[in-house]
Every structure is written in structure tokens, then in C-alpha cells.
Design a protein around this motif. Sequence first.
Motif, mmCIF file in Angstrom:
data_model
loop_
_atom_site.group_PDB
_atom_site.id
_atom_site.type_symbol
_atom_site.label_atom_id
_atom_site.label_comp_id
_atom_site.label_asym_id
_atom_site.label_seq_id
_atom_site.Cartn_x
_atom_site.Cartn_y
_atom_site.Cartn_z
ATOM 1 N N ALA A 95 34.659 35.542 -14.724
ATOM 2 C CA ALA A 95 35.785 36.227 -15.386
ATOM 3 C C ALA A 95 35.306 37.238 -16.431
ATOM 4 C CB ALA A 95 36.704 35.196 -16.042
ATOM 5 N N THR A 96 36.216 38.171 -16.764
ATOM 6 C CA THR A 96 35.913 39.178 -17.782
ATOM 7 C C THR A 96 36.988 39.168 -18.869
ATOM 8 O OG1 THR A 96 37.102 40.898 -16.564
ATOM 9 C CG2 THR A 96 34.736 40.700 -16.142
ATOM 10 N N ALA A 97 36.607 39.674 -20.046
ATOM 11 C CA ALA A 97 37.529 39.698 -21.188
ATOM 12 C C ALA A 97 37.335 40.968 -21.997
ATOM 13 C CB ALA A 97 37.292 38.483 -22.088
ATOM 14 N N ALA A 98 38.391 41.372 -22.701
ATOM 15 C CA ALA A 98 38.317 42.499 -23.639
ATOM 16 C C ALA A 98 38.846 42.035 -24.994
ATOM 17 C CB ALA A 98 39.135 43.672 -23.126
ATOM 18 N N ILE A 99 38.276 42.593 -26.053
ATOM 19 C CA ILE A 99 38.674 42.268 -27.427
ATOM 20 C C ILE A 99 39.250 43.544 -28.041
ATOM 21 C CG2 ILE A 99 37.890 41.445 -29.682
ATOM 22 C CD1 ILE A 99 35.458 40.169 -28.151
ATOM 23 N N GLU A 103 29.393 31.160 -23.789
ATOM 24 C CA GLU A 103 29.225 29.749 -23.399
ATOM 25 C C GLU A 103 30.089 29.392 -22.190
ATOM 26 O OE1 GLU A 103 29.977 27.486 -26.929
ATOM 27 O OE2 GLU A 103 28.063 28.058 -27.856
ATOM 28 N N LEU A 104 31.121 30.195 -21.947
ATOM 29 C CA LEU A 104 32.032 29.946 -20.827
ATOM 30 C C LEU A 104 31.729 30.833 -19.612
ATOM 31 C CD1 LEU A 104 35.192 29.798 -23.083
ATOM 32 C CD2 LEU A 104 34.397 27.896 -21.652
ATOM 33 N N GLY A 105 30.694 31.655 -19.737
ATOM 34 C CA GLY A 105 30.326 32.548 -18.635
ATOM 35 C C GLY A 105 31.312 33.676 -18.416
ATOM 36 N N ILE A 106 32.059 34.041 -19.471
ATOM 37 C CA ILE A 106 33.036 35.136 -19.384
ATOM 38 C C ILE A 106 32.417 36.396 -19.997
ATOM 39 C CG2 ILE A 106 35.310 35.960 -20.147
ATOM 40 C CD1 ILE A 106 36.232 33.005 -20.150
ATOM 41 N N GLN A 107 32.380 37.463 -19.231
ATOM 42 C CA GLN A 107 31.733 38.696 -19.696
ATOM 43 C C GLN A 107 32.716 39.553 -20.508
ATOM 44 O OE1 GLN A 107 30.500 41.343 -16.574
ATOM 45 N NE2 GLN A 107 29.632 42.847 -17.980
ATOM 46 N N VAL A 108 32.308 39.980 -21.706
ATOM 47 C CA VAL A 108 33.135 40.872 -22.534
ATOM 48 C C VAL A 108 32.865 42.317 -22.093
ATOM 49 C CG1 VAL A 108 33.630 41.684 -24.875
ATOM 50 C CG2 VAL A 108 33.147 39.266 -24.470
ATOM 51 N N VAL A 109 33.899 42.987 -21.564
ATOM 52 C CA VAL A 109 33.712 44.331 -21.002
ATOM 53 C C VAL A 109 34.140 45.446 -21.962
ATOM 54 C CG1 VAL A 109 33.874 43.584 -18.603
ATOM 55 C CG2 VAL A 109 35.974 44.187 -19.831
ATOM 56 N N ALA A 110 34.818 45.095 -23.057
ATOM 57 C CA ALA A 110 35.218 46.114 -24.038
ATOM 58 C C ALA A 110 35.546 45.450 -25.367
ATOM 59 C CB ALA A 110 36.441 46.889 -23.548
ATOM 60 N N LYS A 121 40.690 46.251 -15.906
ATOM 61 C CA LYS A 121 41.184 45.044 -15.233
ATOM 62 C C LYS A 121 40.498 43.760 -15.701
ATOM 63 C CE LYS A 121 42.660 47.559 -11.128
ATOM 64 N NZ LYS A 121 42.551 47.760 -9.691
ATOM 65 N N PRO A 122 40.467 43.529 -17.011
ATOM 66 C CA PRO A 122 39.893 42.253 -17.472
ATOM 67 C C PRO A 122 40.845 41.109 -17.120
ATOM 68 C CG PRO A 122 40.943 43.361 -19.300
ATOM 69 C CD PRO A 122 41.022 44.311 -18.124
ATOM 70 N N ASP A 123 40.305 39.902 -17.012
ATOM 71 C CA ASP A 123 41.147 38.729 -16.773
ATOM 72 C C ASP A 123 41.882 38.313 -18.050
ATOM 73 O OD1 ASP A 123 40.342 38.008 -13.949
ATOM 74 O OD2 ASP A 123 38.384 38.079 -14.934
ATOM 75 N N VAL A 124 41.278 38.653 -19.192
ATOM 76 C CA VAL A 124 41.784 38.206 -20.486
ATOM 77 C C VAL A 124 41.709 39.344 -21.494
ATOM 78 C CG1 VAL A 124 41.240 36.692 -22.449
ATOM 79 C CG2 VAL A 124 40.994 35.825 -20.132
ATOM 80 N N ILE A 125 42.714 39.456 -22.359
ATOM 81 C CA ILE A 125 42.608 40.296 -23.558
ATOM 82 C C ILE A 125 42.896 39.406 -24.765
ATOM 83 C CG2 ILE A 125 43.645 42.175 -24.910
ATOM 84 C CD1 ILE A 125 44.229 43.659 -22.314
ATOM 85 N N GLU A 151 39.969 30.953 -29.711
ATOM 86 C CA GLU A 151 40.657 31.936 -28.852
ATOM 87 C C GLU A 151 39.982 32.043 -27.484
ATOM 88 O OE1 GLU A 151 41.754 34.134 -32.976
ATOM 89 O OE2 GLU A 151 40.205 35.013 -31.710
ATOM 90 N N ALA A 152 38.657 32.029 -27.474
ATOM 91 C CA ALA A 152 37.925 32.107 -26.197
ATOM 92 C C ALA A 152 38.236 30.885 -25.331
ATOM 93 C CB ALA A 152 36.419 32.202 -26.468
ATOM 94 N N LYS A 153 38.284 29.708 -25.955
ATOM 95 C CA LYS A 153 38.583 28.480 -25.195
ATOM 96 C C LYS A 153 40.012 28.495 -24.652
ATOM 97 C CE LYS A 153 35.322 25.464 -27.649
ATOM 98 N NZ LYS A 153 35.186 24.400 -28.660
ATOM 99 N N LEU A 154 40.955 28.996 -25.452
ATOM 100 C CA LEU A 154 42.343 29.096 -24.992
ATOM 101 C C LEU A 154 42.450 30.024 -23.780
ATOM 102 C CD1 LEU A 154 44.296 29.378 -28.351
ATOM 103 C CD2 LEU A 154 44.639 27.608 -26.620
ATOM 104 N N ALA A 155 41.720 31.138 -23.852
ATOM 105 C CA ALA A 155 41.722 32.095 -22.731
ATOM 106 C C ALA A 155 41.184 31.438 -21.466
ATOM 107 C CB ALA A 155 40.890 33.321 -23.097
ATOM 108 N N ALA A 156 40.101 30.679 -21.614
ATOM 109 C CA ALA A 156 39.506 29.995 -20.463
ATOM 110 C C ALA A 156 40.475 28.962 -19.889
ATOM 111 C CB ALA A 156 38.204 29.320 -20.884
ATOM 112 N N GLY A 157 41.129 28.230 -20.777
ATOM 113 C CA GLY A 157 42.116 27.244 -20.323
ATOM 114 C C GLY A 157 43.237 27.896 -19.551
#
Length: 356
Positions: A53-57, A80-87, A109-113, A305-311
Motif C-alpha cells: 500500500a501507499t500513503a500521502a501526508i 513498520e507496516l510496509g506502507i510507502q509514503v509517496v508524497a 492514487k495513494p491508498d491512504v491520505i 494515525e498510521a495504524k488506523l490507516a492500516a486497520g
Amino acid sequence: METDPGVSSKADQALAAVQGKVLSKGPHGEDPATAEAAELTDAEVAKVKAMGATAAIVMHYGGNDWANAQVAGLKEGFAELGIQVVATTDANFKPDKQVSDLETVITKKPDVIVSIPTDPVATAGAYKKAAAAGIKLVFMDNVPQGMTAGKDYVSVVSADNYGNGVVSAHLLAKALGGKGKVGVIFHEADFFVTKQRYDGLRKTLSEDYPDLEIVESKGIAGPDFAGDAQAAANAMLSKHPDLAGIWAVWDVPAEGVMAAARASGRADLKIATQDLGKNVAIALAKDQLVAGLGAQRPFDQGVTEAKLAAGALLGKTAPPYIALSALPVTHASVLEAWKQVYHVDAPADLQKVFKK
């Protein structure tokens, strides 16, 4: 200024009573859940890691110690969750810039913002667009207007901002012996968490310390928060030569108040604020100007916040509002507090100036 033993005892008891507790309600009046609600099992972590998965902040503004710690906590949590931050973006507290940042991020198209809205009304359309694109949204502190937890976004994670206002009020009252004239510099914006601090301060002073009088309140809108606060404090000190203390809504405005105090030769002024930024921490370590503050726990908030996104990526339901308790910080506790807030030892220059 000598402290009043009765006031000191009252303030200490009040601070002890709120330790580890959250006094704030969420943006829609929600009761706070604890950070433990975001925890994941080893099996859940393994599932998230397998997703790629990918994420943006998307920040409201960056560069200060609070924002840096939030981003650091998020990046560590996502790693730690293997989620790549793309922005990672910084809107410099300008809603139009944040809307543009969001539109750019959506194209990746990140999975998470994970984001903190600069303005809940002006940015709402852009966040709704992200939600409509299937992106999971986790908010810090503030939520856009017209969006519902569990439907349009996952959750909002915050410090206990009302509690931070309460904590800073007790610390200011203790430093002033419970009496005298006080100036207040608040955030003049539709920003939920800074309003909470201001409310917590005013209610605590009026109810618990009737001999402390707020003689002037001045709002600042930024983006030059230190400069605006310095101008406001200069005006207050000129108009009220007997002003005993000034409360500033967070550490960057407090830096402006410190500059005004120094320029006016007011080394005796007592300043209280929120957020353990480097410059206010140095003042606390030197036992100069800053009497105390309520600290947020931004690194821990970022990890949560990162854990909530993963959940959310696993389809888990989260509580609508999670808050982390306020941390009272004084001269005596500043070095230990730094470690609690940032998860690293206090920097060498901070340790070096600590007045024993």
C-alpha cells in the motif's frame, strides 16, 4: 515574582488530577478513545505488509517541531507496516494551497491520505473528492465540514487540546501566584483544536483563579505567527505596563511574545503556551520567560494515525475520535518531557543550557 504556596498547592493538585486523562471531546462531541484502539495484531500487520500500500501526508503547515514530529511518527509507523509514503506536502496554512496539494496527491492514487485541514469549509470539497476516489482518510486534529466518521473518513487523532489549555492555565497561575493582569494571544481562525485550548485556558482562569484578570485578548491569523504575536505582545506591554503574564496559543506565537518581552526589558514576564518546540524548551531549560506549557505527543499521534490507516485498509472499524493526554512541562521536567514527546534524548544544546 514570588509564588503563593496556596496557589501552588492548588495548581499542583489540579495538574495531578488531569494526568493521563483526556478532557476534550471530538469535533462532533465524540467521547475520546485511547490510542490502544488503533493497535494491530501480528497477523494484521503481516496482511498489511503484503498489500504494498501507499500513503500521502498532507500538512497544514510544516517546518515546526510539532509538524516534524507528526511526520516522523507517521513515516516510522508506515515503514513498520510496509506502507510507502509517496508524497508529503506543506500548505503554509493557506487553504487554496492545500486544496491544490490534495488535487495533486489524488493523481498519485495513494491508498491512504493522512491530513490536517487548514480550513474545514474551504478544503471540504477536495477531501470529499479524495474519499470518492476510494482513498482512506485519517485526520489529525481537525475534520472537514460535512464529512462523517466511518463513512467519509476513518477517524481523527488529536492531542487533548482542551486539556492542554487547562494545563497551561494552571502553570501560568502558579507562576503568577494566582493574581495579576494577563494578556492572551489566540488563533483567529476556524480551527477546532486551537479554539479548544483557548476555551480551556479561559474557563480554568475564570473558575479557579478569580484574581487573575485577562485584560486583553488578541487574535492572530498568520502565516507569520511569531511576527504577529510579537506585534500583539508589544501592544499589550505598552498599553498595560503592569502586565504580569501572556498566554500564547502555541510555541511559535510564544517565540514572538518572548521577543517582545526582551525588547521591552520585561525579563520578569511569565509566558505559558502549548507545544514543546525547541525555542520554548530552551527558555524553559534556562528558567527564563516561559513558565510552563502543555505538550502534545505528536510523534505518538503520527504512529497512531498510521495504524488506523492500516486497520482501515483491512476493513476494520475505528473509533471516530482518539486523543492522547496532555503533558504538563515545567523547568524541572523539560529534559524528560523532550524524550517523552519526541522519543529521542533532549538535544545537547538543550541539555547544556539547563539551569540546575
